[in-house]
Each structure stands twice: as C-alpha cells, then as structure tokens.
Design a protein around this motif. Structure first.
Motif, PDB file in Angstrom:
ATOM      1  N   MET A   1     -16.191 -68.487  58.726  1.00  0.00           N
ATOM      2  CA  MET A   1     -17.505 -68.026  59.072  1.00  0.00           C
ATOM      3  C   MET A   1     -17.633 -67.732  60.559  1.00  0.00           C
ATOM      4  O   MET A   1     -18.452 -66.931  60.936  1.00  0.00           O
ATOM      5  N   ALA A   2     -16.869 -68.407  61.381  1.00  0.00           N
ATOM      6  CA  ALA A   2     -17.008 -68.252  62.821  1.00  0.00           C
ATOM      7  C   ALA A   2     -16.675 -66.821  63.254  1.00  0.00           C
ATOM      8  O   ALA A   2     -17.281 -66.293  64.170  1.00  0.00           O
ATOM      9  N   ASP A   3     -15.720 -66.187  62.566  1.00  0.00           N
ATOM     10  CA  ASP A   3     -15.364 -64.838  62.985  1.00  0.00           C
ATOM     11  C   ASP A   3     -16.423 -63.814  62.575  1.00  0.00           C
ATOM     12  O   ASP A   3     -16.476 -62.729  63.113  1.00  0.00           O
ATOM     13  N   GLN A   4     -17.333 -64.140  61.668  1.00  0.00           N
ATOM     14  CA  GLN A   4     -18.399 -63.232  61.285  1.00  0.00           C
ATOM     15  C   GLN A   4     -19.551 -63.256  62.290  1.00  0.00           C
ATOM     16  O   GLN A   4     -20.343 -62.335  62.341  1.00  0.00           O
ATOM     17  N   ASP A   5     -19.650 -64.322  63.089  1.00  0.00           N
ATOM     18  CA  ASP A   5     -20.712 -64.421  64.078  1.00  0.00           C
ATOM     19  C   ASP A   5     -20.466 -63.523  65.290  1.00  0.00           C
ATOM     20  O   ASP A   5     -21.401 -63.146  65.981  1.00  0.00           O
ATOM     21  N   THR A   6     -19.217 -63.193  65.541  1.00  0.00           N
ATOM     22  CA  THR A   6     -18.930 -62.337  66.691  1.00  0.00           C
ATOM     23  C   THR A   6     -19.032 -60.870  66.262  1.00  0.00           C
ATOM     24  O   THR A   6     -18.569 -60.498  65.191  1.00  0.00           O
ATOM     25  N   PRO A   7     -19.682 -60.066  67.088  1.00  0.00           N
ATOM     26  CA  PRO A   7     -19.816 -58.655  66.718  1.00  0.00           C
ATOM     27  C   PRO A   7     -18.453 -57.957  66.725  1.00  0.00           C
ATOM     28  O   PRO A   7     -17.592 -58.261  67.548  1.00  0.00           O
ATOM     29  N   SER A   8     -18.268 -57.055  65.798  1.00  0.00           N
ATOM     30  CA  SER A   8     -16.990 -56.349  65.746  1.00  0.00           C
ATOM     31  C   SER A   8     -16.959 -55.295  66.845  1.00  0.00           C
ATOM     32  O   SER A   8     -17.970 -54.685  67.164  1.00  0.00           O
ATOM     33  N   ARG A   9     -15.817 -55.138  67.432  1.00  0.00           N
ATOM     34  CA  ARG A   9     -15.670 -54.135  68.488  1.00  0.00           C
ATOM     35  C   ARG A   9     -15.266 -52.819  67.835  1.00  0.00           C
ATOM     36  O   ARG A   9     -14.301 -52.754  67.105  1.00  0.00           O
ATOM     37  N   ARG A  10     -16.053 -51.786  68.118  1.00  0.00           N
ATOM     38  CA  ARG A  10     -15.747 -50.473  67.564  1.00  0.00           C
ATOM     39  C   ARG A  10     -14.743 -49.784  68.471  1.00  0.00           C
ATOM     40  O   ARG A  10     -14.896 -49.755  69.682  1.00  0.00           O
ATOM     41  N   ARG A  11     -13.733 -49.246  67.855  1.00  0.00           N
ATOM     42  CA  ARG A  11     -12.705 -48.538  68.605  1.00  0.00           C
ATOM     43  C   ARG A  11     -13.086 -47.062  68.685  1.00  0.00           C
ATOM     44  O   ARG A  11     -13.531 -46.462  67.717  1.00  0.00           O
ATOM     45  N   ARG A  12     -12.968 -46.474  69.851  1.00  0.00           N
ATOM     46  CA  ARG A  12     -13.264 -45.052  70.026  1.00  0.00           C
ATOM     47  C   ARG A  12     -12.229 -44.240  69.256  1.00  0.00           C
ATOM     48  O   ARG A  12     -11.031 -44.444  69.403  1.00  0.00           O
ATOM     49  N   ARG A  13     -12.720 -43.310  68.440  1.00  0.00           N
ATOM     50  CA  ARG A  13     -11.817 -42.487  67.639  1.00  0.00           C
ATOM     51  C   ARG A  13     -11.243 -41.372  68.499  1.00  0.00           C
ATOM     52  O   ARG A  13     -11.922 -40.774  69.309  1.00  0.00           O
ATOM     53  N   ASP A  14      -9.980 -41.127  68.308  1.00  0.00           N
ATOM     54  CA  ASP A  14      -9.303 -40.072  69.051  1.00  0.00           C
ATOM     55  C   ASP A  14      -8.944 -38.967  68.064  1.00  0.00           C
ATOM     56  O   ASP A  14      -8.067 -39.132  67.225  1.00  0.00           O
ATOM     57  N   HIS A  15      -9.646 -37.829  68.159  1.00  0.00           N
ATOM     58  CA  HIS A  15      -9.432 -36.729  67.228  1.00  0.00           C
ATOM     59  C   HIS A  15      -8.374 -35.790  67.792  1.00  0.00           C
ATOM     60  O   HIS A  15      -8.362 -35.490  68.984  1.00  0.00           O
ATOM     61  N   SER A  16      -7.533 -35.294  66.917  1.00  0.00           N
ATOM     62  CA  SER A  16      -6.448 -34.415  67.352  1.00  0.00           C
ATOM     63  C   SER A  16      -6.988 -33.056  67.787  1.00  0.00           C
ATOM     64  O   SER A  16      -8.024 -32.596  67.289  1.00  0.00           O
ATOM     65  N   PRO A  17      -6.289 -32.397  68.696  1.00  0.00           N
ATOM     66  CA  PRO A  17      -6.702 -31.049  69.107  1.00  0.00           C
ATOM     67  C   PRO A  17      -6.732 -30.076  67.921  1.00  0.00           C
ATOM     68  O   PRO A  17      -7.555 -29.174  67.876  1.00  0.00           O
ATOM     69  N   GLU A  18      -5.842 -30.286  66.950  1.00  0.00           N
ATOM     70  CA  GLU A  18      -5.814 -29.415  65.775  1.00  0.00           C
ATOM     71  C   GLU A  18      -7.104 -29.553  64.964  1.00  0.00           C
ATOM     72  O   GLU A  18      -7.667 -28.553  64.512  1.00  0.00           O
ATOM     73  N   LEU A  19      -7.587 -30.785  64.786  1.00  0.00           N
ATOM     74  CA  LEU A  19      -8.831 -31.006  64.055  1.00  0.00           C
ATOM     75  C   LEU A  19      -9.996 -30.382  64.811  1.00  0.00           C
ATOM     76  O   LEU A  19     -10.845 -29.702  64.208  1.00  0.00           O
ATOM     77  N   LYS A  20     -10.025 -30.554  66.121  1.00  0.00           N
ATOM     78  CA  LYS A  20     -11.098 -29.981  66.924  1.00  0.00           C
ATOM     79  C   LYS A  20     -11.112 -28.452  66.778  1.00  0.00           C
ATOM     80  O   LYS A  20     -12.167 -27.850  66.560  1.00  0.00           O
ATOM     81  N   ARG A  21      -9.929 -27.834  66.897  1.00  0.00           N
ATOM     82  CA  ARG A  21      -9.843 -26.375  66.772  1.00  0.00           C
ATOM     83  C   ARG A  21     -10.296 -25.915  65.391  1.00  0.00           C
ATOM     84  O   ARG A  21     -11.005 -24.925  65.252  1.00  0.00           O
ATOM     85  N   GLU A  22      -9.894 -26.642  64.361  1.00  0.00           N
ATOM     86  CA  GLU A  22     -10.258 -26.267  62.988  1.00  0.00           C
ATOM     87  C   GLU A  22     -11.760 -26.373  62.772  1.00  0.00           C
ATOM     88  O   GLU A  22     -12.377 -25.483  62.174  1.00  0.00           O
ATOM     89  N   LEU A  23     -12.381 -27.430  63.255  1.00  0.00           N
ATOM     90  CA  LEU A  23     -13.825 -27.584  63.081  1.00  0.00           C
ATOM     91  C   LEU A  23     -14.597 -26.531  63.876  1.00  0.00           C
ATOM     92  O   LEU A  23     -15.596 -25.993  63.395  1.00  0.00           O
ATOM     93  N   VAL A  24     -14.132 -26.205  65.072  1.00  0.00           N
ATOM     94  CA  VAL A  24     -14.790 -25.154  65.856  1.00  0.00           C
ATOM     95  C   VAL A  24     -14.609 -23.815  65.156  1.00  0.00           C
ATOM     96  O   VAL A  24     -15.542 -23.014  65.082  1.00  0.00           O
ATOM     97  N   ARG A  25     -13.419 -23.559  64.597  1.00  0.00           N
ATOM     98  CA  ARG A  25     -13.187 -22.318  63.862  1.00  0.00           C
ATOM     99  C   ARG A  25     -14.141 -22.203  62.679  1.00  0.00           C
ATOM    100  O   ARG A  25     -14.738 -21.161  62.441  1.00  0.00           O
ATOM    101  N   GLN A  26     -14.321 -23.311  61.948  1.00  0.00           N
ATOM    102  CA  GLN A  26     -15.256 -23.317  60.817  1.00  0.00           C
ATOM    103  C   GLN A  26     -16.681 -23.065  61.302  1.00  0.00           C
ATOM    104  O   GLN A  26     -17.441 -22.334  60.666  1.00  0.00           O
ATOM    105  N   TYR A  27     -17.031 -23.651  62.430  1.00  0.00           N
ATOM    106  CA  TYR A  27     -18.381 -23.505  62.962  1.00  0.00           C
ATOM    107  C   TYR A  27     -18.662 -22.058  63.367  1.00  0.00           C
ATOM    108  O   TYR A  27     -19.768 -21.565  63.217  1.00  0.00           O
TER     109      TYR A  27
END
Length: 104
Positions: A1-27
């Motif tokens: 239970m003790a580990d549930q009392d501490t807030p979880s740390r969110r890790r910043r997501r690192d998106h690939s340049p290919e995904l970024k290009r594909e989403l911009v192309r779709q947009y």
C-alpha cells in the motif's frame, strides 16, 4: 500500500520524427481534422499544431523539401494620360485653380 500513496511520475513521451511527419502530412490533407488525427494516435491536438508550426518554419527557411521559386517579373502597359486627366479628382498644381469669389 505504501507505494500507492506516492504519486506516479509521468515520463515525457518522445515521438519519432517519422510519426511527427506522418501526422503533419495527414493534417495537411484537405478536410483533415487535427482533433481526430490526434485522438486516433493518443496525442494532444496542441502537439500536432506545434509540429505543424515547426514543419512550416523549416519549409519557410528553405532547408525543407519544398522551396519557393524565384520571383518572376510580369510585363505591364501604361496608358498615356495628360496631367489634368491623371489628377482630375485631386488638387493638382497642373490644373488652374478656380478664382476666389469676389469680395463683397
């Protein structure tokens, strides 16, 4: 239970340049919705807008794949006009000024 009392740390997501290009192309496709594209990939729409801004900035700088063509001069024709025709509606030194009304 003790580990549930501490807030979880969110890790910043690192998106690939290919995904970024594909989403911009779709947009950039006609009729595309940023919200639907972002939701389909589990990404905040603000990120897609940011990637689009970055994409357009790279293109505008000339280092991107699309470069603007050189300016082109176009021929024009000037109609000849006498000075009185050219400034008929404006006060112009080329036209005679009307005489002031006679003093009473």
């Amino acid at each position: 239970m003790a580990d549930q009392d501490t807030p979880s740390r969110r890790r910043r997501r690192d998106h690939s340049p290919e995904l970024k290009r594909e989403l911009v192309r779709q947009y950039l496709l006609p009729g595309a919705s940023v919200s639907s594209i972002a939701m389909a990939h589990g990404i905040n729409a603000d990120l897609v807008f940011k990637w689009r801004r970055e994409h357009l900035a790279v293109e505008a700088s000339g280092s991107g794949p699309v470069q603007a063509s050189a300016p082109q001069l176009l021929p024009i024709t000037l109609a000849s006009a006498t000075p009185s025709d050219a400034c008929r509606h404006l006060p112009c030194p080329h036209r005679a000024r009307p005489a002031p009304p006679p003093a009473a």
